[in-house]
Design an enzyme around this catalytic site. Structure first.
Site, short mmCIF file in Angstrom:
data_model
loop_
_atom_site.label_atom_id
_atom_site.label_comp_id
_atom_site.label_asym_id
_atom_site.label_seq_id
_atom_site.Cartn_x
_atom_site.Cartn_y
_atom_site.Cartn_z
N ASP A 12 2.07 10.59 -2.80
CA ASP A 12 1.99 9.68 -1.65
C ASP A 12 2.58 8.31 -1.93
OD1 ASP A 12 0.69 11.73 -0.31
OD2 ASP A 12 -1.29 11.04 -0.94
N GLU A 13 3.58 8.25 -2.78
CA GLU A 13 4.20 6.97 -3.14
C GLU A 13 5.11 6.44 -2.03
OE1 GLU A 13 4.42 9.75 -4.91
OE2 GLU A 13 3.63 9.44 -6.93
N LYS A 15 7.66 8.79 -0.80
CA LYS A 15 8.90 9.53 -1.07
C LYS A 15 9.65 9.89 0.22
CE LYS A 15 6.39 12.58 -3.17
NZ LYS A 15 5.09 11.90 -3.22
N GLY A 39 2.79 15.91 2.09
CA GLY A 39 2.89 15.32 3.43
C GLY A 39 3.80 14.11 3.29
N HIS A 40 5.02 14.23 3.75
CA HIS A 40 6.02 13.17 3.58
C HIS A 40 6.27 12.50 4.93
CE1 HIS A 40 7.70 15.15 -0.33
NE2 HIS A 40 6.42 14.84 -0.40
N THR A 128 -5.76 20.66 -1.59
CA THR A 128 -5.51 20.55 -0.15
C THR A 128 -5.87 21.85 0.57
OG1 THR A 128 -3.24 21.27 -0.45
CG2 THR A 128 -3.62 18.88 -0.49
N GLN A 221 4.44 15.74 -4.46
CA GLN A 221 3.35 15.28 -5.32
C GLN A 221 3.87 14.15 -6.22
OE1 GLN A 221 3.68 19.12 -5.17
NE2 GLN A 221 2.67 18.55 -3.30
N THR A 236 -1.63 19.62 -9.62
CA THR A 236 -1.16 20.69 -8.75
C THR A 236 -0.58 21.79 -9.65
OG1 THR A 236 0.06 21.22 -6.75
CG2 THR A 236 1.16 19.70 -8.29
N THR A 297 -1.63 14.86 4.81
CA THR A 297 -1.82 16.30 5.02
C THR A 297 -3.26 16.61 5.41
OG1 THR A 297 -0.04 16.83 3.50
CG2 THR A 297 -1.67 18.56 3.85
N PRO A 301 -9.63 10.03 2.87
CA PRO A 301 -9.37 8.67 2.37
C PRO A 301 -8.82 8.75 0.95
CG PRO A 301 -11.73 9.05 2.65
CD PRO A 301 -11.04 10.27 3.17
N LYS A 328 5.45 -0.24 -0.59
CA LYS A 328 4.20 -0.84 -0.08
C LYS A 328 3.89 -2.20 -0.72
CE LYS A 328 1.50 2.22 1.95
NZ LYS A 328 0.65 3.36 2.34
N ASP A 330 4.36 -4.93 0.66
CA ASP A 330 3.77 -5.74 1.74
C ASP A 330 2.25 -5.59 1.80
OD1 ASP A 330 4.77 -3.05 2.56
OD2 ASP A 330 3.55 -3.47 4.33
P1 GDP Z 1 4.92 10.62 0.33
O1 GDP Z 1 4.02 11.81 0.27
O2 GDP Z 1 5.28 10.11 -1.01
O3 GDP Z 1 6.11 10.83 1.21
O4 GDP Z 1 4.04 9.47 1.01
P2 GDP Z 1 3.09 9.62 2.31
O5 GDP Z 1 3.92 9.80 3.51
O6 GDP Z 1 2.02 10.63 2.04
O7 GDP Z 1 2.35 8.21 2.28
C1 GDP Z 1 3.05 7.01 2.32
C2 GDP Z 1 2.54 6.21 3.52
O8 GDP Z 1 2.94 4.86 3.38
C3 GDP Z 1 3.11 6.65 4.85
O9 GDP Z 1 2.16 6.44 5.84
C4 GDP Z 1 4.31 5.75 5.05
O10 GDP Z 1 4.64 5.56 6.41
C5 GDP Z 1 3.81 4.47 4.44
N1 GDP Z 1 4.83 3.61 3.81
C6 GDP Z 1 5.92 3.95 3.11
N2 GDP Z 1 6.53 2.87 2.59
C7 GDP Z 1 5.80 1.80 3.00
C8 GDP Z 1 5.90 0.39 2.77
O11 GDP Z 1 6.78 -0.10 2.06
N3 GDP Z 1 4.94 -0.40 3.33
C9 GDP Z 1 3.92 0.10 4.08
N4 GDP Z 1 3.04 -0.73 4.60
N5 GDP Z 1 3.80 1.43 4.32
C10 GDP Z 1 4.72 2.26 3.77
P1 IMO Z 2 2.85 14.42 -1.57
O1 IMO Z 2 4.11 15.23 -1.74
C1 IMO Z 2 -1.13 13.45 -3.04
C2 IMO Z 2 -3.39 16.70 -4.90
C3 IMO Z 2 -4.62 17.20 -4.19
C4 IMO Z 2 -5.47 17.65 -5.37
C5 IMO Z 2 -4.43 18.22 -6.32
C6 IMO Z 2 -4.25 19.72 -6.21
O2 IMO Z 2 2.53 14.12 -0.16
O3 IMO Z 2 2.86 13.24 -2.46
P2 IMO Z 2 -3.21 21.40 -4.44
O4 IMO Z 2 -3.32 21.45 -2.95
O5 IMO Z 2 -1.84 21.23 -4.94
O6 IMO Z 2 -3.94 22.53 -5.09
O7 IMO Z 2 -4.05 20.08 -4.87
O8 IMO Z 2 -3.20 17.58 -5.99
N1 IMO Z 2 -2.15 16.72 -4.10
C7 IMO Z 2 -1.56 15.63 -3.61
N2 IMO Z 2 -1.95 14.35 -3.63
N3 IMO Z 2 0.06 13.80 -2.48
C8 IMO Z 2 0.47 15.09 -2.47
O9 IMO Z 2 1.69 15.44 -2.03
C9 IMO Z 2 -0.37 16.08 -3.00
N4 IMO Z 2 -0.30 17.42 -3.14
C10 IMO Z 2 -1.38 17.80 -3.81
O10 IMO Z 2 -5.25 16.18 -3.45
O11 IMO Z 2 -6.04 16.53 -5.99
MG MG Z 3 2.15 12.45 0.96
#
Ligand code: GDP
Ligand code: IMO
Ligand code: MG
Length: 420
Positions: A12-13, A15, A39-40, A128, A221, A236, A297, A301, A328, A330
């Site tokens: 969830d960085e 990506k 969940g991207h 998940t 991930q 994972t 996804t 929290p 992030k 900001d």
């Molecule tokens: P991913 O799984 O690495 O693609 O990341 P996620 O989509 O799960 O979570 C990243 C969240 O941060 C999403 O809700 C994005 O819309 C949001 N996001 C991404 N970059 C930034 C940023 O620079 N600032 C803020 N405030 N939100 C961001």
């Molecule tokens: P993205 O691509 C954050 C975590 C789950 C759990 C562990 C194992 O959006 O960054 P799994 O469903 O793979 O058996 O879960 O890994 N996890 C993630 N955490 N972002 C993800 O994907 C994740 N995919 C799995 O919460 O701790």
């Molecule tokens: Mg994600």
């Protein structure tokens, strides 16, 4: 030539946003591991989209998107995603390709995931529950079914055989679930999947490379969730690191050029497992609130804390990171003081290394404090507009990691990205 974008923390960085942005400069975007556990999030205009299995290049015009063999694919989720993406006018017949060696997630894999987690009690991984681990188990156990198998007239027989085996495992767990609705959905989705472009992924991508096309590999991930190098067993089931690109797409290592690592300016984790810089206090709550840290996804929290340079340096080493994107930034605008973890105190001894079992070590994060910038940065368009205090923060991280932060993301929007 292949560049890679992957996560350096626990997922969830950001990506999705970064891949969407960078995809403009590539011809092909390819996912190499993971599945619907990902969940991207990205924005198309002002519309938010969360992609799970379709690569995040799909909204850039005329890009080829490949789901590689290293992915485990849920046909039901894919069908839903395709409907959403097609709703934006994307022609998936032209833009989406699926490797025939990609393993399928079956309804019983999801049931097994649930059963396994339940049986673990308070030692649960926090999966998940998308069936990821059971699907990868069937891959390494040489039992799984692959996308290419769908075209075989005996597919249903193979499916029933595997389901029977799963049923025995579920009985062992004393777990029962009525999967008849899932199964109905599954076969409907399979019919849909068969109409998509199913290709031999390894020839497909190597032909593109030979034609001089630029490839962007998209990780899911994060590095600390890697099956080998993450905080096992709280990980994972795939290789989320750059090494996974070769086996997950069928490409040679010398073809990989840049490894672009994405990290938040702080740190989050969803699910169970060790997290040395976690803030179980008001500051953590504030990060969650301002950063809107809820799973894309599962909606769970996310646990929040300060940036962890010990873990980041480890991730840079394992991946061979050449460039860093810090997202992030900001979210830290509101904080008067920031902390950066520079080492761990493990059983009283200071260390800059990740131990064998982070979860079994008594780890205390050692911090260096920084003055916060405490001003709005989300409107900045260039590096020179950013406050000196943020530049100091970034400089320190650069020095520590020995890899440069080349971009700062200062908002979720498509163009809120500052190059340094
Ligand atoms: P991913 O799984 O690495 O693609 O990341 P996620 O989509 O799960 O979570 C990243 C969240 O941060 C999403 O809700 C994005 O819309 C949001 N996001 C991404 N970059 C930034 C940023 O620079 N600032 C803020 N405030 N939100 C961001
Ligand atoms: P993205 O691509 C954050 C975590 C789950 C759990 C562990 C194992 O959006 O960054 P799994 O469903 O793979 O058996 O879960 O890994 N996890 C993630 N955490 N972002 C993800 O994907 C994740 N995919 C799995 O919460 O701790
Ligand atoms: Mg994600």
């Amino acid at each position: 030539m292949i560049d890679v974008i992957l996560g350096l923390q626990w997922g969830d960085e950001g990506k999705g946003k970064i891949v969407d942005y960078f995809a403009r400069d590539y011809d092909v975007v390819a996912r190499f591991q993971g599945g619907p556990n990902a969940g991207h999030t990205l924005y198309v205009g002002d519309k938010k989209v969360v992609l799970h299995q379709i690569p995040s290049g799909v909204f850039q015009k005329d890009k080829v998107n490949l789901i590689g063999n290293g992915v485990v694919l849920d046909a039901v989720t894919l069908k839903k995603e395709c409907d959403i993406v097609a709703g934006f006018g994307v022609d998936l017949k032209k833009n989406l390709f699926i490797a025939e060696r990609t393993h399928l997630i079956l309804p019983t894999h999801r049931a097994l995931d649930k059963a396994a987690e339940l049986s673990k009690g308070n030692q649960k991984i926090g999966s998940t529950l998308k069936g990821i681990a059971p699907a990868y188990m069937d891959k390494t156990g040489r039992n799984g079914l692959r996308v290419g198998d769908l075209l075989d007239k005996n597919f249903t027989t193979s499916y029933i055989r595997l389901r029977l085996k799963h049923q025995k495992l579920l009985d062992n767990f004393s777990f029962s679930e009525d999967i008849s609705v899932w199964e109905e959905e599954f076969f409907e989705a399979v019919d849909f999947l068969k109409q998509l472009n199913i290709v031999n992924g390894e020839y497909f991508i190597n032909d593109k490379i030979r034609e001089g096309k630029r490839i962007l590999a998209e990780g899911a991930q994060g590095s600390m969730l890697d099956i080998d190098f993450g905080t096992f067993p709280f990980v994972t089931s795939s290789n989320t690191i750059s090494a996974g690109v070769c086996s997950g797409l069928g490409v040679a290592p010398q073809l990989i050029r840049d490894v672009i690592g994405v990290t938040k300016a702080y740190c989050t984790r969803v699910g169970s497992g060790p997290f040395p810089t976690e803030l179980e206090n008001e500051t953590g709550e504030e990060l969650r609130k301002i950063g809107n840290e809820f799973g894309a996804t599962t909606g769970r929290p996310r646990r929040c804390g300060w940036i962890d340079l010990v873990a980041l340096q480890f991730a840079c080493m394992i991946n061979g990171v050449t460039k860093i994107v810090m997202t992030k930034a900001d979210v830290l605008d509101a904080f008067k003081e920031l902390e950066v973890c520079t080492s761990y105190k493990i059983d009283g001894k200071e260390s800059k290394q990740i131990p064998f079992r982070l979860d079994r070590s008594k780890v205390e994060a050692v911090y260096k404090s920084f003055k916060g910038w405490n001003t709005t940065t989300s409107t900045a368009k260039s590096f020179k507009e950013l406050p000196e205090t943020m530049k100091n923060y970034v400089d320190f991280i650069n020095q520590y990691l020995g890899v440069k932060i080349c971009y700062i993301s200062n908002g979720p929007g498509r163009d809120q990205l500052i190059s340094i």
